[in-house]
Scaffold this motif. Sequence first.
Motif, PDB file in Angstrom:
ATOM      1  N   GLY A   1       0.814  -1.216   0.000  1.00 52.82           N
ATOM      2  CA  GLY A   1       0.000   0.000   0.000  1.00 52.82           C
ATOM      3  C   GLY A   1       0.841   1.256   0.000  1.00 52.82           C
ATOM      4  N   MET A   2       1.917   1.288   0.791  1.00 53.44           N
ATOM      5  CA  MET A   2       2.773   2.472   0.827  1.00 53.44           C
ATOM      6  C   MET A   2       3.491   2.687  -0.504  1.00 53.44           C
ATOM      7  N   MET A   3       3.843   1.587  -1.169  1.00 55.00           N
ATOM      8  CA  MET A   3       4.579   1.708  -2.416  1.00 55.00           C
ATOM      9  C   MET A   3       3.706   2.187  -3.579  1.00 55.00           C
ATOM     10  N   LEU A   4       2.396   1.909  -3.518  1.00 51.87           N
ATOM     11  CA  LEU A   4       1.527   2.212  -4.664  1.00 51.87           C
ATOM     12  C   LEU A   4       1.545   3.684  -5.080  1.00 51.87           C
ATOM     13  N   PRO A   5       1.327   4.658  -4.177  1.00 50.07           N
ATOM     14  CA  PRO A   5       1.355   6.064  -4.630  1.00 50.07           C
ATOM     15  C   PRO A   5       2.703   6.475  -5.197  1.00 50.07           C
ATOM     16  N   LEU A   6       3.787   5.903  -4.664  1.00 55.26           N
ATOM     17  CA  LEU A   6       5.115   6.218  -5.197  1.00 55.26           C
ATOM     18  C   LEU A   6       5.258   5.667  -6.621  1.00 55.26           C
ATOM     19  N   LEU A   7       4.746   4.473  -6.848  1.00 58.08           N
ATOM     20  CA  LEU A   7       4.781   3.897  -8.194  1.00 58.08           C
ATOM     21  C   LEU A   7       3.971   4.747  -9.168  1.00 58.08           C
ATOM     22  N   ILE A   8       2.842   5.247  -8.702  1.00 54.98           N
ATOM     23  CA  ILE A   8       1.989   6.065  -9.582  1.00 54.98           C
ATOM     24  C   ILE A   8       2.714   7.357  -9.963  1.00 54.98           C
ATOM     25  N   ILE A   9       3.406   7.968  -9.010  1.00 56.18           N
ATOM     26  CA  ILE A   9       4.189   9.174  -9.315  1.00 56.18           C
ATOM     27  C   ILE A   9       5.252   8.860 -10.369  1.00 56.18           C
ATOM     28  N   MET A  10       5.954   7.720 -10.184  1.00 55.79           N
ATOM     29  CA  MET A  10       6.975   7.335 -11.156  1.00 55.79           C
ATOM     30  C   MET A  10       6.362   6.976 -12.501  1.00 55.79           C
ATOM     31  N   ASP A  11       5.155   6.398 -12.471  1.00 58.78           N
ATOM     32  CA  ASP A  11       4.447   6.106 -13.722  1.00 58.78           C
ATOM     33  C   ASP A  11       4.164   7.389 -14.505  1.00 58.78           C
ATOM     34  N   ILE A  12       3.766   8.438 -13.792  1.00 57.23           N
ATOM     35  CA  ILE A  12       3.467   9.710 -14.455  1.00 57.23           C
ATOM     36  C   ILE A  12       4.710  10.256 -15.149  1.00 57.23           C
ATOM     37  N   ILE A  13       5.856  10.174 -14.462  1.00 57.98           N
ATOM     38  CA  ILE A  13       7.112  10.640 -15.058  1.00 57.98           C
ATOM     39  C   ILE A  13       7.448   9.812 -16.296  1.00 57.98           C
ATOM     40  N   ALA A  14       7.267   8.478 -16.195  1.00 54.76           N
ATOM     41  CA  ALA A  14       7.546   7.606 -17.335  1.00 54.76           C
ATOM     42  C   ALA A  14       6.595   7.888 -18.494  1.00 54.76           C
ATOM     43  N   LEU A  15       5.338   8.173 -18.185  1.00 52.79           N
ATOM     44  CA  LEU A  15       4.367   8.484 -19.247  1.00 52.79           C
ATOM     45  C   LEU A  15       4.744   9.760 -19.979  1.00 52.79           C
ATOM     46  N   ILE A  16       5.211  10.752 -19.237  1.00 48.88           N
ATOM     47  CA  ILE A  16       5.646  11.995 -19.872  1.00 48.88           C
ATOM     48  C   ILE A  16       6.818  11.738 -20.811  1.00 48.88           C
ATOM     49  N   ALA A  17       7.733  10.865 -20.362  1.00 52.35           N
ATOM     50  CA  ALA A  17       8.933  10.592 -21.161  1.00 52.35           C
ATOM     51  C   ALA A  17       8.632   9.749 -22.393  1.00 52.35           C
ATOM     52  N   TYR A  18       7.661   8.813 -22.280  1.00 56.22           N
ATOM     53  CA  TYR A  18       7.432   7.845 -23.366  1.00 56.22           C
ATOM     54  C   TYR A  18       6.024   7.926 -23.958  1.00 56.22           C
ATOM     55  N   ARG A  19       5.349   9.060 -23.798  1.00 58.88           N
ATOM     56  CA  ARG A  19       3.946   9.149 -24.186  1.00 58.88           C
ATOM     57  C   ARG A  19       3.701   8.890 -25.672  1.00 58.88           C
ATOM     58  N   ARG A  20       4.717   9.071 -26.514  1.00 56.09           N
ATOM     59  CA  ARG A  20       4.531   8.861 -27.955  1.00 56.09           C
ATOM     60  C   ARG A  20       5.072   7.500 -28.411  1.00 56.09           C
ATOM     61  N   GLU A  21       5.555   6.706 -27.474  1.00 55.92           N
ATOM     62  CA  GLU A  21       6.188   5.419 -27.825  1.00 55.92           C
ATOM     63  C   GLU A  21       5.400   4.275 -27.188  1.00 55.92           C
ATOM     64  N   VAL A  22       4.249   3.927 -27.787  1.00 59.32           N
ATOM     65  CA  VAL A  22       3.387   2.885 -27.223  1.00 59.32           C
ATOM     66  C   VAL A  22       2.881   1.985 -28.342  1.00 59.32           C
ATOM     67  N   ASP A  23       2.976   0.674 -28.151  1.00 62.64           N
ATOM     68  CA  ASP A  23       2.351  -0.283 -29.062  1.00 62.64           C
ATOM     69  C   ASP A  23       0.989  -0.640 -28.475  1.00 62.64           C
ATOM     70  N   TRP A  24      -0.039   0.017 -28.975  1.00 65.34           N
ATOM     71  CA  TRP A  24      -1.372  -0.141 -28.391  1.00 65.34           C
ATOM     72  C   TRP A  24      -1.946  -1.529 -28.627  1.00 65.34           C
ATOM     73  N   ARG A  25      -1.530  -2.220 -29.657  1.00 70.30           N
ATOM     74  CA  ARG A  25      -2.023  -3.579 -29.904  1.00 70.30           C
ATOM     75  C   ARG A  25      -1.584  -4.494 -28.750  1.00 70.30           C
ATOM     76  N   ILE A  26      -0.320  -4.398 -28.357  1.00 72.17           N
ATOM     77  CA  ILE A  26       0.177  -5.211 -27.252  1.00 72.17           C
ATOM     78  C   ILE A  26      -0.521  -4.816 -25.951  1.00 72.17           C
ATOM     79  N   PHE A  27      -0.703  -3.530 -25.753  1.00 74.67           N
ATOM     80  CA  PHE A  27      -1.371  -3.044 -24.543  1.00 74.67           C
ATOM     81  C   PHE A  27      -2.755  -3.667 -24.392  1.00 74.67           C
ATOM     82  N   TRP A  28      -3.532  -3.663 -25.481  1.00 73.23           N
ATOM     83  CA  TRP A  28      -4.904  -4.168 -25.391  1.00 73.23           C
ATOM     84  C   TRP A  28      -4.959  -5.686 -25.306  1.00 73.23           C
TER      85      TRP A  28
END
Length: 250
Positions: A47-74
């Motif tokens: 539980g304590m780690m989850l909000p920290l992971l979400i913050i790091m996820d946001i940073i990663a999304l900003i860095a890689y927002r244009r580099e996604v294979d949506w077929r694999i995601f879905w």
Amino acid sequence: MFDPVFFAVAAFAVLLVGLSKSGLVASLGVVGVPLLTLVMPARDAAGMMLPLLIIMDIIALIAYRREVDWRIFWILLPGALVGSAIAWGLSAVVSEAMVRLAIGLITLLFVLDAWLPLRKKLAGLKPSRTWGTFWGSIAGFTSFISHTGGPPVQIYMLPMRLPPALFAGTNAVFFAVVNAIKIPPYFMMGQLSVANMQAALLLVPVAIGGMLIGVYLVRRIDPALFYRVAYVMIFLLSLKLIYDGVVGIL
């Protein structure tokens, strides 16, 4: 909460997760929750780690927002939803000792995979939608328990030989969604307590610092020695968690 030993261990665990999110030691992110279980209950650690992971996820999304294979995601997402739902359902009937045992076994499999390596052998199988759904469900299950969903996803994605940025971006989006899905059940199970959120808030600079340090060092150091030492430490940690879990169950 203000125990210096607790914060020393917690800061080290969060630092490792931050380094893993930066790409420096990507696989070692799985050690975050197991390390935290040395100083707090396993469910509280997740539980304590989850909000920290979400913050790091946001940073990663900003860095890689244009580099996604949506077929694999879905392909991966439906399985992840099923795996997360199963883990949530089981949480009502499993004890703290069982959670420690599960985390210890998952961590041990991670180390054995690094040494043998099992993941490369499994990754030789032809990727398919069914295969992706299966590993997505395993990732959802292990991610819900201890935020260790990375290795199952890699088993599915590695044979595709995606460009590094596309691989990182697809992972970033997938785990950002998976981590966001955990918020309601974690809240309902009491894992997002006030004490956990206060501790997480104090560790935010460590999480961000770990990512920034990793980005700086990723091209400047040889991680081979670090990996060798770290895997031995993680192996010993997994054995302790398994022992504690078995003793608690008996």
